[in-house]
Motif scaffolding. Sequence first.
Motif, PDB file in Angstrom:
ATOM      1  N   LYS A  51       0.836  -1.203   0.000  1.00  0.00           N
ATOM      2  CA  LYS A  51       0.000   0.000   0.000  1.00  0.00           C
ATOM      3  C   LYS A  51       0.868   1.248   0.000  1.00  0.00           C
ATOM      4  O   LYS A  51       1.980   1.254   0.519  1.00  0.00           O
ATOM      5  N   VAL A  52       0.336   2.285  -0.611  1.00  0.00           N
ATOM      6  CA  VAL A  52       0.946   3.604  -0.607  1.00  0.00           C
ATOM      7  C   VAL A  52      -0.021   4.524   0.126  1.00  0.00           C
ATOM      8  O   VAL A  52      -1.207   4.576  -0.199  1.00  0.00           O
ATOM      9  N   GLU A  53       0.487   5.220   1.128  1.00  0.00           N
ATOM     10  CA  GLU A  53      -0.325   6.179   1.874  1.00  0.00           C
ATOM     11  C   GLU A  53       0.119   7.585   1.488  1.00  0.00           C
ATOM     12  O   GLU A  53       1.305   7.896   1.550  1.00  0.00           O
ATOM     13  N   ILE A  54      -0.844   8.390   1.091  1.00  0.00           N
ATOM     14  CA  ILE A  54      -0.548   9.758   0.665  1.00  0.00           C
ATOM     15  C   ILE A  54      -1.411  10.721   1.461  1.00  0.00           C
ATOM     16  O   ILE A  54      -2.631  10.541   1.563  1.00  0.00           O
ATOM     17  N   THR A  55      -0.769  11.741   2.002  1.00  0.00           N
ATOM     18  CA  THR A  55      -1.489  12.827   2.666  1.00  0.00           C
ATOM     19  C   THR A  55      -1.186  14.094   1.886  1.00  0.00           C
ATOM     20  O   THR A  55      -0.030  14.398   1.600  1.00  0.00           O
ATOM     21  N   ILE A  56      -2.246  14.808   1.523  1.00  0.00           N
ATOM     22  CA  ILE A  56      -2.053  16.078   0.814  1.00  0.00           C
ATOM     23  C   ILE A  56      -2.377  17.225   1.759  1.00  0.00           C
ATOM     24  O   ILE A  56      -3.049  17.049   2.776  1.00  0.00           O
ATOM     25  N   ILE A  57      -1.893  18.383   1.410  1.00  0.00           N
ATOM     26  CA  ILE A  57      -2.158  19.596   2.191  1.00  0.00           C
ATOM     27  C   ILE A  57      -3.638  19.953   2.027  1.00  0.00           C
ATOM     28  O   ILE A  57      -4.182  19.900   0.930  1.00  0.00           O
ATOM     29  N   GLU A  58      -4.274  20.296   3.127  1.00  0.00           N
ATOM     30  CA  GLU A  58      -5.695  20.642   3.065  1.00  0.00           C
ATOM     31  C   GLU A  58      -5.874  22.022   2.442  1.00  0.00           C
ATOM     32  O   GLU A  58      -5.334  23.017   2.932  1.00  0.00           O
ATOM     33  N   ASP A  59      -6.623  22.053   1.348  1.00  0.00           N
ATOM     34  CA  ASP A  59      -6.888  23.297   0.633  1.00  0.00           C
ATOM     35  C   ASP A  59      -8.167  23.092  -0.174  1.00  0.00           C
ATOM     36  O   ASP A  59      -8.204  22.256  -1.083  1.00  0.00           O
ATOM     37  N   ASN A  60      -9.201  23.823   0.140  1.00  0.00           N
ATOM     38  CA  ASN A  60     -10.497  23.638  -0.522  1.00  0.00           C
ATOM     39  C   ASN A  60     -10.481  23.928  -2.018  1.00  0.00           C
ATOM     40  O   ASN A  60     -11.386  23.528  -2.732  1.00  0.00           O
ATOM     41  N   THR A  61      -9.462  24.591  -2.506  1.00  0.00           N
ATOM     42  CA  THR A  61      -9.406  24.866  -3.945  1.00  0.00           C
ATOM     43  C   THR A  61      -9.123  23.599  -4.755  1.00  0.00           C
ATOM     44  O   THR A  61      -9.352  23.572  -5.954  1.00  0.00           O
ATOM     45  N   TYR A  62      -8.635  22.537  -4.099  1.00  0.00           N
ATOM     46  CA  TYR A  62      -8.354  21.287  -4.815  1.00  0.00           C
ATOM     47  C   TYR A  62      -9.622  20.577  -5.266  1.00  0.00           C
ATOM     48  O   TYR A  62      -9.586  19.750  -6.167  1.00  0.00           O
ATOM     49  N   ILE A  63     -10.720  20.874  -4.635  1.00  0.00           N
ATOM     50  CA  ILE A  63     -11.976  20.171  -4.914  1.00  0.00           C
ATOM     51  C   ILE A  63     -12.343  20.221  -6.395  1.00  0.00           C
ATOM     52  O   ILE A  63     -12.907  19.275  -6.930  1.00  0.00           O
ATOM     53  N   ASN A  64     -12.004  21.282  -7.081  1.00  0.00           N
ATOM     54  CA  ASN A  64     -12.348  21.430  -8.495  1.00  0.00           C
ATOM     55  C   ASN A  64     -11.281  20.899  -9.440  1.00  0.00           C
ATOM     56  O   ASN A  64     -11.435  20.987 -10.654  1.00  0.00           O
ATOM     57  N   GLU A  65     -10.217  20.337  -8.900  1.00  0.00           N
ATOM     58  CA  GLU A  65      -9.114  19.840  -9.727  1.00  0.00           C
ATOM     59  C   GLU A  65      -9.361  18.388 -10.138  1.00  0.00           C
ATOM     60  O   GLU A  65      -9.828  17.582  -9.339  1.00  0.00           O
ATOM     61  N   ASP A  66      -9.036  18.044 -11.380  1.00  0.00           N
ATOM     62  CA  ASP A  66      -9.223  16.680 -11.880  1.00  0.00           C
ATOM     63  C   ASP A  66      -8.419  15.663 -11.078  1.00  0.00           C
ATOM     64  O   ASP A  66      -8.913  14.583 -10.759  1.00  0.00           O
ATOM     65  N   TRP A  67      -7.175  15.994 -10.745  1.00  0.00           N
ATOM     66  CA  TRP A  67      -6.333  15.042 -10.018  1.00  0.00           C
ATOM     67  C   TRP A  67      -6.936  14.714  -8.656  1.00  0.00           C
ATOM     68  O   TRP A  67      -6.877  13.577  -8.194  1.00  0.00           O
ATOM     69  N   TYR A  68      -7.541  15.712  -8.009  1.00  0.00           N
ATOM     70  CA  TYR A  68      -8.151  15.482  -6.702  1.00  0.00           C
ATOM     71  C   TYR A  68      -9.394  14.598  -6.837  1.00  0.00           C
ATOM     72  O   TYR A  68      -9.593  13.661  -6.062  1.00  0.00           O
ATOM     73  N   TYR A  69     -10.179  14.879  -7.824  1.00  0.00           N
ATOM     74  CA  TYR A  69     -11.379  14.078  -8.083  1.00  0.00           C
ATOM     75  C   TYR A  69     -10.993  12.611  -8.288  1.00  0.00           C
ATOM     76  O   TYR A  69     -11.640  11.707  -7.760  1.00  0.00           O
ATOM     77  N   CYS A  70      -9.923  12.364  -9.031  1.00  0.00           N
ATOM     78  CA  CYS A  70      -9.456  10.992  -9.283  1.00  0.00           C
ATOM     79  C   CYS A  70      -8.937  10.339  -8.005  1.00  0.00           C
ATOM     80  O   CYS A  70      -9.057   9.127  -7.825  1.00  0.00           O
ATOM     81  N   LEU A  71      -8.364  11.112  -7.108  1.00  0.00           N
ATOM     82  CA  LEU A  71      -7.834  10.568  -5.846  1.00  0.00           C
ATOM     83  C   LEU A  71      -8.940  10.132  -4.878  1.00  0.00           C
ATOM     84  O   LEU A  71      -8.720   9.275  -4.036  1.00  0.00           O
ATOM     85  N   LEU A  72     -10.125  10.691  -5.020  1.00  0.00           N
ATOM     86  CA  LEU A  72     -11.199  10.407  -4.073  1.00  0.00           C
ATOM     87  C   LEU A  72     -11.540   8.921  -3.990  1.00  0.00           C
ATOM     88  O   LEU A  72     -11.976   8.441  -2.946  1.00  0.00           O
ATOM     89  N   GLN A  73     -11.306   8.179  -5.047  1.00  0.00           N
ATOM     90  CA  GLN A  73     -11.581   6.744  -4.997  1.00  0.00           C
ATOM     91  C   GLN A  73     -10.684   6.004  -3.995  1.00  0.00           C
ATOM     92  O   GLN A  73     -10.981   4.898  -3.591  1.00  0.00           O
ATOM     93  N   TYR A  74      -9.596   6.647  -3.598  1.00  0.00           N
ATOM     94  CA  TYR A  74      -8.647   6.058  -2.641  1.00  0.00           C
ATOM     95  C   TYR A  74      -8.804   6.605  -1.227  1.00  0.00           C
ATOM     96  O   TYR A  74      -8.018   6.281  -0.347  1.00  0.00           O
ATOM     97  N   SER A  75      -9.798   7.450  -1.006  1.00  0.00           N
ATOM     98  CA  SER A  75      -9.932   8.061   0.328  1.00  0.00           C
ATOM     99  C   SER A  75     -10.398   7.027   1.337  1.00  0.00           C
ATOM    100  O   SER A  75     -11.138   6.110   1.024  1.00  0.00           O
ATOM    101  N   GLU A  76      -9.928   7.206   2.544  1.00  0.00           N
ATOM    102  CA  GLU A  76     -10.266   6.275   3.632  1.00  0.00           C
ATOM    103  C   GLU A  76     -11.127   6.997   4.642  1.00  0.00           C
ATOM    104  O   GLU A  76     -11.006   8.127   4.893  1.00  0.00           O
TER     105      GLU A  76
END
Length: 76
Positions: A51-76
Amino acid sequence: MPTYFIIKELNDQYTWKDFEMTDLVYDYAVDVLNIPEECIDFIDVSIKSKKVEITIIEDNTYINEDWYYCLLQYSE
């Protein structure tokens, strides 16, 4: 807003053995998952647990980014 993600299956022909080299997991996050470097807070890889664990910096502007949307499938 999720900021912690666990990837248990690898994409783009990467294998768990590839991560025995130190910085390759960071390259995977940037190149394959398209996470901008400045958004990454922490990355940890467990080859034994596969497993790879990734933590990103909290920033509400990411919500509209494609990369963030794709990451949501991996959220725990």
